[in-house]
Scaffold this motif. Structure first.
Motif, PDB file in Angstrom:
ATOM      1  N   UNK A  19      46.218  37.569  36.275  1.00  0.00           N
ATOM      2  CA  UNK A  19      46.501  38.987  36.523  1.00  0.00           C
ATOM      3  C   UNK A  19      45.309  39.691  37.169  1.00  0.00           C
ATOM      4  N   UNK A  20      44.142  39.165  36.926  1.00  0.00           N
ATOM      5  CA  UNK A  20      42.938  39.850  37.395  1.00  0.00           C
ATOM      6  C   UNK A  20      42.474  39.335  38.757  1.00  0.00           C
ATOM      7  N   UNK A  21      42.253  38.014  38.850  1.00  0.00           N
ATOM      8  CA  UNK A  21      41.624  37.492  40.079  1.00  0.00           C
ATOM      9  C   UNK A  21      42.610  37.365  41.242  1.00  0.00           C
ATOM     10  N   UNK A  22      43.665  36.530  41.136  1.00  0.00           N
ATOM     11  CA  UNK A  22      44.532  36.375  42.313  1.00  0.00           C
ATOM     12  C   UNK A  22      45.215  37.684  42.712  1.00  0.00           C
ATOM     13  N   UNK A  23      45.592  38.515  41.734  1.00  0.00           N
ATOM     14  CA  UNK A  23      46.232  39.774  42.100  1.00  0.00           C
ATOM     15  C   UNK A  23      45.288  40.673  42.888  1.00  0.00           C
ATOM     16  N   UNK A  24      44.013  40.503  42.628  1.00  0.00           N
ATOM     17  CA  UNK A  24      43.023  41.282  43.363  1.00  0.00           C
ATOM     18  C   UNK A  24      42.984  40.925  44.835  1.00  0.00           C
ATOM     19  N   UNK A  25      43.476  39.716  45.134  1.00  0.00           N
ATOM     20  CA  UNK A  25      43.461  39.265  46.542  1.00  0.00           C
ATOM     21  C   UNK A  25      44.727  39.681  47.286  1.00  0.00           C
ATOM     22  N   UNK A  26      45.740  40.091  46.555  1.00  0.00           N
ATOM     23  CA  UNK A  26      47.032  40.377  47.186  1.00  0.00           C
ATOM     24  C   UNK A  26      46.933  41.459  48.272  1.00  0.00           C
ATOM     25  N   UNK A  27      46.254  42.584  48.017  1.00  0.00           N
ATOM     26  CA  UNK A  27      46.195  43.598  49.081  1.00  0.00           C
ATOM     27  C   UNK A  27      45.574  43.066  50.379  1.00  0.00           C
TER      28      UNK A  27
END
Lengths: 299, 292
Positions: free
Chosen positions: B190-198
């Motif tokens: 929830x923290x790391x890969x989601x941070x890359x989504x934008x």
């Protein structure tokens, strides 16, 4: 007044009904055996009593208090060991008890030492729990249950993984708690001989439903359907008893001892027949089921 | 109720203080802070650039470590069975949850203080502070020492808010998932890969436009990326330190990044995370069946 009363207690997990409309009563002063095969719903019921699981319907009344409305006042008077004892492995046995005591509002330090001494762990109290044997963990789990001087103790499989000496120790401890401190005990166990020796009342669960409940003496008294006879000569006795229309069966148990399935009220008639036919009857006694046989007959 | 939560928070801190993992969290964050403080950008004219980098990477490492601690907070108690033990005592579940949250917030505060204090001390000793000046014309001052100090404190405070939000996110996940390993994996996911989504959305928009000559895809995905970027937590942990780093390099425009109209999102988003994750966690925990 009941100490614990379950009324139509039900728990469903999706389509599966784990506990089905269970009615049960534990009275003050009982050592109550809670029996059932694996998956019968014993632990789910115990967890509902301790509000670890929310019932789907029905109610748990502890000291007359409905746990759905005011659980804390009632739970303060209860100690419990649920399944496997649980600890913080990085703390010592004494510190584990300390954490639990402080969580419940605090207790004098002397109480920790008392309870550790009572379960025979005083000399290992400062050791980290990760170094404890299975038996020591089990005893520390019981110490946790006894810590807050409860009036009612729930022990779920307290002899799990213990050797015969450990089992005897736990039995003696439960007996002492009951006799000396007046603690009411609900014990769930697969050790049926232990339950028979220890408990005054039992309930047997089958597939989430109450199969039977009551005093052990009363329940087992109903099972008397055979008579053990020590006779000589046994062959002659065998022949005579086989001739009786109301004797449902007879077998040799060992030399000179027969087990006849007779209605208990006709034992005198059978005795008279044997004596009048020249058979010496050394001993004649009703034979009732033990708890294990009774338990299995209810499954 | 506050008294009981305070009492339970003390017990939670006692347990944390006896766990090697808690010390590993501090060791990791401080090691990363120290390493980046000592090896960064010798060309910069002031120690503030090195300080910003040290805080940036130290806080990132601290956030990950705190996420681990938070996501184990409830799930490890469930896995080892101590949760059912605690809940058989006369305590309210909501109070236990809030006590764990308070303990994690205190740890986040201590961690941020260690990163900020440790980084500042190391940079001070190794490089010293002073005005941020033009590297060629040293007389030209971009930002004074006093200004940079104020910006640094502002960034540190914003970083603390994000760290707290990360800790509470971990705790909420730890309540929703019973298995400790799964809780850690989910929290990191929830923290790391989601941070890359934008960023991925933005780049894929450009790629689609280039390959398919679509024209407007990059714009649409750019809007999506900005919206997502606003509500994904990870960039907010980095934001104040990136801005400070740019200030340390003498980039004048970076000053606007720490103005209220931009900074309000750096407060609003972590605060929203803290409120929402705590509400979800408490509500779930109060109704949860403890089966393990």
């Amino acid at each position: 007044m009941s100490l614990l009363r379950l009324e139509k207690l039900t728990k469903r997990f999706g389509p599966r009904t784990a506990v089905d409309a269970l009615d049960l009563e534990v009275r003050p002063g009982d050592i109550f055996g809670f029996l059932g095969l694996n998956g019968a719903g014993k632990t789910t019921t115990i967890r509902m009593i301790l509000r670890l699981i929310r019932p789907t319907s029905g109610s748990v009344l502890l000291y007359g208090i409905d746990l759905a409305h005011d659980p804390l006042a009632a739970l303060a008077r209860v100690g419990a060991l649920v399944e496997v004892p649980a600890f913080y492995p990085y703390l010592s046995g004494r510190d584990n008890l300390g954490v639990l005591a402080r969580t419940g509002g605090g207790l004098p330090a002397a109480r920790l030492d008392d309870v550790l001494a009572r379960v025979g762990l005083a000399d290992r109290a400062q050791d980290k729990v990760r170094g404890y044997s299975q038996g020591m963990r089990q005893r520390l789990g019981i110490a946790q249950a006894l810590l807050a001087r409860p009036e009612f103790v729930i022990l779920d499989e307290p002899t799990n993984g213990l050797d015969p000496q450990g089992i005897a120790d736990i039995r003696a401890l439960i007996r002492e708690l009951h006799d000396r401190d007046g603690v009411t005990v609900l014990v769930s166990s697969h050790q049926l001989s232990e339950v028979e020796q220890l408990c005054n009342r039992v309930a047997i669960l089958k597939e989430g439903r109450l199969a039977v409940s009551g005093s052990i003496d009363e329940l087992l008294a109903e099972t008397t359907a055979a008579v053990r006879l020590r006779v000589s000569p046994p062959d002659r006795a065998l022949e005579l008893l086989r001739g009786l229309a109301w004797c449902a069966g007879i077998e040799r148990e060992r030399d000179g001892v027969l087990l006849a399935r007779l209605p208990p009220e006709r034992t005198g008639e059978a005795n008279e027949l044997l004596v009048n036919s020249g058979v010496t009857v050394h001993e004649i006694a009703p034979r009732r089921m033990n708890l294990e046989e009774y338990f299995l007959s209810k499954q | 109720m506050p008294k009981r939560i305070f009492h339970l928070t003390g017990i939670e801190l006692y347990k944390l203080a006896h766990q090697p993992l808690a010390y590993a969290v501090f060791a990791l964050a401080l090691a990363v802070t120290a390493l980046t403080a000592l090896v960064s950008a010798p060309s910069a004219t002031s120690g503030y650039h090195a300080l910003a980098r040290a805080w940036h990477y130290g806080t990132q490492a601290g956030a990950l470590a705190l996420l681990l601690l938070g996501s184990l907070s409830m799930s490890s108690e469930t896995t080892q069975g101590t949760l059912r033990l605690l809940l058989t005592r006369p305590i309210h579940r909501g109070e236990l949850y809030l006590a764990k949250a308070c303990a994690l917030l205190l740890v986040a505060g201590l961690l941020q203080a260690a990163i900020v204090g440790g980084g500042a001390a190391l940079v001070g000793v190794a490089r010293g502070y002073g005005d941020v000046v033009d590297p060629q014309y040293h007389k030209y001052v971009y930002f004074t020492n006093a200004e940079m100090m104020r910006y640094s404190l502002q960034a540190a405070a914003l970083g603390l808010l994000s760290l707290m939000a990360v800790a509470l996110l971990g705790l909420a996940v730890s309540t929703l998932v019973e298995n400790a390993g799964v809780a850690v994996a989910l929290a990191i996911l929830l923290y790391v890969p989601l941070g890359m989504v934008p960023e991925l959305a933005r780049l894929s928009g450009i790629w689609i436009d280039m390959r398919l000559h679509a024209g407007r895809t990059a714009d649409l995905l750019g809007v999506l990326a900005r919206t997502l970027g606003l509500w994904v937590l990870n960039p907010h942990v980095e934001y104040p330190f990136e801005a400070l780093q740019q200030l340390g390099e003498g980039i004048a425009n970076a000053r606007s990044r720490l103005r209220w109209e931009n900074v309000r999102w750096e407060i609003l988003v972590p605060a929203t995370y803290m409120v929402v994750t705590s509400a979800v966690g408490v509500l779930h925990f109060r109704r949860k069946d403890v089966l393990v």
